[in-house]
Design an enzyme around this catalytic site. Structure first.
Site, mmCIF file in Angstrom:
data_model
loop_
_atom_site.group_PDB
_atom_site.id
_atom_site.type_symbol
_atom_site.label_atom_id
_atom_site.label_comp_id
_atom_site.label_asym_id
_atom_site.label_seq_id
_atom_site.Cartn_x
_atom_site.Cartn_y
_atom_site.Cartn_z
ATOM 1 N N GLU A 432 0.835 -1.216 0.000
ATOM 2 C CA GLU A 432 0.000 0.000 0.000
ATOM 3 C C GLU A 432 0.866 1.260 0.000
ATOM 4 O O GLU A 432 0.733 2.143 0.850
ATOM 5 C CB GLU A 432 -0.954 -0.011 1.193
ATOM 6 N N GLU A 509 -4.067 -9.036 -0.055
ATOM 7 C CA GLU A 509 -4.547 -8.842 1.316
ATOM 8 C C GLU A 509 -6.067 -8.794 1.288
ATOM 9 O O GLU A 509 -6.654 -8.091 0.461
ATOM 10 C CB GLU A 509 -3.971 -7.538 1.863
HETATM 11 C C1 GAL Z 1 -4.211 -2.785 5.362
HETATM 12 C C2 GAL Z 1 -2.718 -2.741 5.610
HETATM 13 C C3 GAL Z 1 -2.339 -3.674 6.739
HETATM 14 C C4 GAL Z 1 -3.246 -3.464 7.905
HETATM 15 C C5 GAL Z 1 -4.665 -3.685 7.471
HETATM 16 C C6 GAL Z 1 -5.662 -3.583 8.603
HETATM 17 O O1 GAL Z 1 -4.634 -1.714 4.596
HETATM 18 O O2 GAL Z 1 -2.027 -3.134 4.466
HETATM 19 O O3 GAL Z 1 -1.016 -3.458 7.117
HETATM 20 O O4 GAL Z 1 -3.075 -2.169 8.364
HETATM 21 O O5 GAL Z 1 -4.978 -2.723 6.500
HETATM 22 O O6 GAL Z 1 -6.960 -3.713 8.132
#
Ligand code: GAL
Length: 816
Positions: A432, A509
């Protein structure tokens, strides 16, 4: 096969071991023992004669943050776990034998969080800002040999906060080794093994070996005496049983530079391929001879496998199509903090393997090297990730500040260190990253992809993106990514073939769904998205900072587990997913503020106890029959309770309350669970799964009576007396009949006797402010955990758990 020669050398090794050890061309010894530690800044401690006698003595790996108390004072943001950070010093005195005078001596650090500075006998060796990089320093020219003591001092500076969006730990939290080599030796991470062609009949194995020669000794390929410097390099490939399967000799290799790289090629007949099911490992032993004298022996484990991403059909390993069923993991090990422990990592991977997980994303930084060894050995694919930020920072004091000076070195070191691991199938250059939103993203992406490709062109480069409008994403527009990783955005997956034509995509993710183990809010069939369009903030949440363990809460940018998995399952073009996260981790307690201090995202809680969704994945990702029934069965009379079940390998399930049928349920369409809405009455819920009319599995949950006794279950009863091995002991609070009491929160006190120590305690509750290093823990929803660590002494270890009003329990372990 062992031959006579092996036996003779074994015998010789036994008879002459001390001398023999000194004459070994290369030794790598554990350098973790007996360091002195001072929690604070002590600038004079770099001096060799500094008096550290009253400093604490400890063994590394060590994380001082995890030893502290949770406090609001430690909160620079809510994200880092509310434990102390600051500055710390480590010192160690050691002897180096006279026989090392002709050698080179290095100290190797696998990782120090962060800004470590190292001195040997008062000489400064360097600084290393990034807390996740492995590095080494050469000590040779500053060493004293024989009976004079050497002193090494390390300053660790984790004071500037906030520098992370999760708990980092502080200190020399990974392993340290002292490595001694001949002058002429394989360089650090100096081999690179690839398998350019692989079929079931034959594998071509290519080893590139970089040999270093001391500075100044070689000029134009000539030694100071004018003769050309030459070596013979003999490499042997061994299979997993230690049998020789191929050998190559490169004779009279001229070392024309301080670093000379040669290539050797091996043809292996009928290779055994590395896979998830059978993670088969070979190794290459490389020996370097100079004028028939052995100068170095270097071992490179490797695996033989091939894989392919296809933009239409997804991923295949060794020609077999498969989905990447992964989880993201941060590096902390719960109650043990960031301090690396091989067994603790192995336990995490065992629990994930049993769930059917086959891949890990090392969010968002290079992991400990042992973690990758375990993935190689246990059969996990790994997306090895370098950074959470580039030049544009995410936290005020983070690595963005070090970007210009260090990113090239850190990225190169990650790839060099890790590129022989068969488990690694992708390099991720970032998570991100803010530069995806502006044109600097184009230049930096190209630069980073190029750094990686120069060192390894056999694996694709990816980055975990959020912006899925192609024109707006400059990392994508750089054209330098081989695979697109997308975080969240599951509604868009179906359109990807149109939005990103001919591009392979992985869901890097997913989820960010929220649960507290053993906590259930009714009703369960509406979804709460935290943030946008859902409860605005924590004030709409539960007063005890809990999230419901039905799969119906998530961060607004994410989804429930089921929502995303349904889409991933549906689309072959999606290569797979990495769920955020496998385990709860310290820090980032979204959506709650203090006193919540660890995350809610895990499929397993911080103590490693599975939440209910663990069984959802097990039912989808494994072939074993699964039947999981929840919640517990202790409710106020007449309450309406939603009863859920996950099941697999069955056509239907039937639920009974006190032997009365509440009906048969079948998953229809893309259902992933079934549900009954039940008016509560105490007794026993029984569920049966059936296939073709025959029952497959039965599960029961009964109303628990008064808490009566403690039950202790050790995950391992026989341990290694190596000062590192662990047994994870689950503590259950049971009623007289042996039912778990689902709301028991007794204060459990531990008494430990024998050859072990209590390494940590936990209960998985995200808002518990009890310390992890203690001999007590409150149970949470009926459970807590004690982690026992062995010492170097063999013997029995006995753990006794007591609590007021409960019958105590004892578990006996053997350490040998
Ligand atoms: C994502 C991020 C992760 C964590 C997650 C929590 O956007 O890449 O590191 O923060 O959100 O929901």
């Amino acid at each position: 096969m062992r031959n006579a020669y092996t036996y003779i050398s074994l015998l010789l090794a036994l008879v002459t071991s001390p001398i023999f050890a000194q004459n070994e061309p290369r030794t790598a010894v554990d350098f973790n023992h007996s360091w002195k530690f001072f929690p604070g800044d002590e600038p004079t401690a770099k001096a060799p004669d500094f008096a550290d006698a009253d400093w604490r003595t400890l063994n590394l790996p060590h994380d001082w943050s995890i030893e502290g108390q949770f406090s609001e004072q430690h909160l620079s943001t809510t994200q880092e776990g509310a434990l102390p950070t600051g500055i710390g010093w480590y010192r160690k005195a050691f002897l180096i034998p006279v026989s090392s005078k002709t050698k080179r001596v290095f100290i190797e650090f696998d990782g120090v969080y962060r800004n470590s500075e190292v001195w040997i006998n008062g000489h400064r060796l360097g600084i290393r800002p990034y807390g996740y990089s492995s590095f080494r320093y050469e000590l040779t020219k500053h060493l004293k040999f024989g009976s004079e003591k050497n002193s090494i001092a390390v300053r660790v500076d984790n004071a500037a906060q906030p520098n992370s969006r999760w708990y980092t730990g502080s200190g020399i939290y990974r392993n340290v080794r002292l490595v001694t080599t001949s002058k002429m030796a394989v360089a650090q991470w100096g081999t690179f093994v690839t398998t350019p062609t692989v079929t079931s009949q034959k594998a071509q194995v290519l080893a590139q070996i970089s040999i270093q020669n001391p500075l100044g000794r070689v000029k134009d390929g000539r030694r100071s005496d004018g003769k050309p410097e030459t070596v013979d390099v003999i490499s042997t490939v061994l299979d997993a049983a230690g049998n020789k399967v191929a050998t190559q000799t490169s004779s009279s290799v001229q070392l024309t530079d301080t670093l000379t790289t040669i290539a050797q090629q091996f043809d292996l007949q009928n290779p055994i391929l590395w896979s998830i099911e059978k993670p088969y490992l070979y190794k290459i032993i490389t020996r370097i001879y100079s004028q028939n004298r052995l100068e170095d022996t270097y071992e490179t484990p490797f695996g033989i496998r091939y894989f392919k991403f296809d933009s239409a059909t997804g991923f295949s390993l060794n020609g077999q199509p498969m989905k990447i069923l992964g989880v993201c993991l941060h590096h902390d090990l719960g109650a043990l903090g960031a301090a690396v422990n091989r067994r603790a990592m192995q336990r995490q991977l065992e629990l994930l393997k049993a769930m059917g997980c086959n891949a890990i994303r090392t969010a968002h930084n290079p992991p400990a090297p042992e973690f990758l060894d375990l993935c190689d050995e246990m059969g996990f694919l790994v997306m090895d990730e370098a950074f959470d930020m580039w030049k544009k920072k995410k936290s005020k004091q983070d690595y963005g500040l070090n970007w210009d000076a260090w990113h090239k070195t850190d990225l190169e070191d990650m790839v060099r260190r890790d590129r022989n691991h068969p488990s690694i199938f992708m390099w991720s250059i970032g998570n991100e990253i803010r530069e995806q939103f502006d044109s600097t993203g184009i230049t930096i992406t190209k630069e980073l992809a190029d750094i990686v490709k120069k060192l390894d062109s056999t694996r694709p480069v990816t980055s975990a993106l959020t912006e899925n409008i192609p024109e707006k994403n400059f990392i994508y527009r750089s054209g330098a990514l081989d695979i697109l990783g997308f975080n969240y955005k599951h509604e868009a997956y179906g359109d990807f073939p149109k939005t990103f034509p001919n591009q392979s995509v992985i869901a890097s993710e997913t989820g960010s769904s929220l649960q507290t183990r053993g906590h259930y809010d009714m009703p369960s069939d509406s979804v709460r998205m935290w943030g946008k369009g859902g409860p605005a903030k924590f004030r709409d949440g539960n007063p005890d900072w809990t999230a419901s363990a039905y799969d119906n809460e998530a961060a607004y940018w994410g989804s429930t587990h089921e929502q995303t998995w349904k889409v991933i399952r549906k689309y072959p073009h999606m290569a797979g997913l990495f769920i955020w996260t496998g385990f709860d981790y310290l820090g980032e307690p979204h959506p709650y503020p203090w006193p919540a201090r660890s995350s809610y995202f895990g499929i397993l809680d911080l103590a490693g106890f599975p939440k209910d969704v663990y069984y959802l994945y097990q039912s989808e990702w494994t072939d074993k029959p699964v039947l999981h029934l929840f919640p517990h069965w202790n409710w106020p009379k007449g309450e309406t309770v939603d009863v859920w079940a996950y099941y697999s390998q069955a056509d239907e399930v039937e639920l009974f309350l006190n032997d009365k049928s509440l009906g048969i349920r079948r998953k229809n369409g893309d259902d992933l669970h079934v549900m009954w809405r039940v008016s509560y009455e105490p007794g026993t819920l029984r569920i049966v799964s059936r296939k073709g009319g025959k029952s497959v599995l039965t599960r029961t949950v009964s109303t628990a009576g008064k808490p009566a006794k403690i039950q202790l279950i050790a995950d391992r009863n026989t341990l290694k007396a190596d000062g590192k091995d662990l047994s994870f002991v689950t503590v259950n609070v049971l009623d007289e009949q042996g039912n778990l009491v689902p709301d028991a929160n007794h204060l459990i006190t531990f008494g430990l006797k024998g050859s072990g120590t209590l390494a940590g305690v936990d209960n998985g509750y995200q808002a518990s402010l009890e310390p992890f290093k203690a001999n007590y823990r409150k149970a949470y929803n009926g459970k807590c955990l004690a982690i026992i660590q062995t010492t170097d002494n063999t013997g029995t270890i006995s753990l006794k758990a007591t609590a007021e009003g409960l019958q105590s329990a004892v578990v006996e372990l053997i350490s040998k």
